[in-house]
Design an enzyme around this catalytic site. Structure first.
Site, PDB file in Angstrom:
ATOM      1  N   HIS A  15       0.835  -1.207   0.000  1.00 53.25           N
ATOM      2  CA  HIS A  15       0.000   0.000   0.000  1.00 53.25           C
ATOM      3  C   HIS A  15       0.868   1.256   0.000  1.00 53.25           C
ATOM      4  O   HIS A  15       2.054   1.216   0.339  1.00 53.25           O
ATOM      5  CB  HIS A  15      -0.935   0.002   1.207  1.00 53.25           C
ATOM      6  CG  HIS A  15      -0.209  -0.043   2.521  1.00 53.25           C
ATOM      7  ND1 HIS A  15       0.399   1.063   3.062  1.00 53.25           N
ATOM      8  CD2 HIS A  15       0.028  -1.062   3.371  1.00 53.25           C
ATOM      9  CE1 HIS A  15       0.962   0.731   4.210  1.00 53.25           C
ATOM     10  NE2 HIS A  15       0.765  -0.571   4.416  1.00 53.25           N
ATOM     11  N   GLU A  84      -3.009  -8.065   8.032  1.00 54.73           N
ATOM     12  CA  GLU A  84      -1.699  -7.938   8.640  1.00 54.73           C
ATOM     13  C   GLU A  84      -1.732  -8.398  10.094  1.00 54.73           C
ATOM     14  O   GLU A  84      -2.759  -8.329  10.761  1.00 54.73           O
ATOM     15  CB  GLU A  84      -1.237  -6.478   8.550  1.00 54.73           C
ATOM     16  CG  GLU A  84      -0.921  -6.053   7.133  1.00 54.73           C
ATOM     17  CD  GLU A  84      -2.148  -5.786   6.247  1.00 54.73           C
ATOM     18  OE1 GLU A  84      -3.294  -6.080   6.657  1.00 54.73           O
ATOM     19  OE2 GLU A  84      -1.958  -5.309   5.136  1.00 54.73           O
TER      20      GLU A  84
END
Length: 94
Positions: A15, A84
């Site tokens: 990202h 995550e």
């Protein structure tokens, strides 16, 4: 006799910049900044060599992935197992 197997290629894309500054964020769900959105667009362009988009459910990944999949007419899968890890006591620290 040799069996032919299809080859699968997987590209992992990190990202862009997220809200909140630089700190350890595992499961902290910060969104991309405007610059982060631009970084993602710059990295991917408008042509897709892929067949499907698979994303973590966290906003910094999923928001862009949904929009990009829509813009490139690709199917998208939000995969919870790609979320995550939590950094425990380090989560949110610089």
């Amino acid at each position: 006799m040799r069996e032919d197997h299809a080859t699968t290629f997987v590209d992992f894309i990190r990202h862009g910049e997220v809200d909140g500054g630089e700190y350890f964020r595992g499961q902290t769900d910060d969104a991309l900044t405007a610059q982060g959105w631009q970084q993602m667009h710059d990295a991917l362009g408008s042509v897709s060599p892929w067949q499907v988009v698979i994303s973590s459910p966290l906003r910094r990944c999923a928001d862009f992935a949904r929009q990009w999949a829509k813009d490139t007419s690709l199917p998208i899968v939000i995969e919870d197992q790609l979320q995550e890890m939590n950094f425990g006591e380090w989560e949110g620290r610089t």
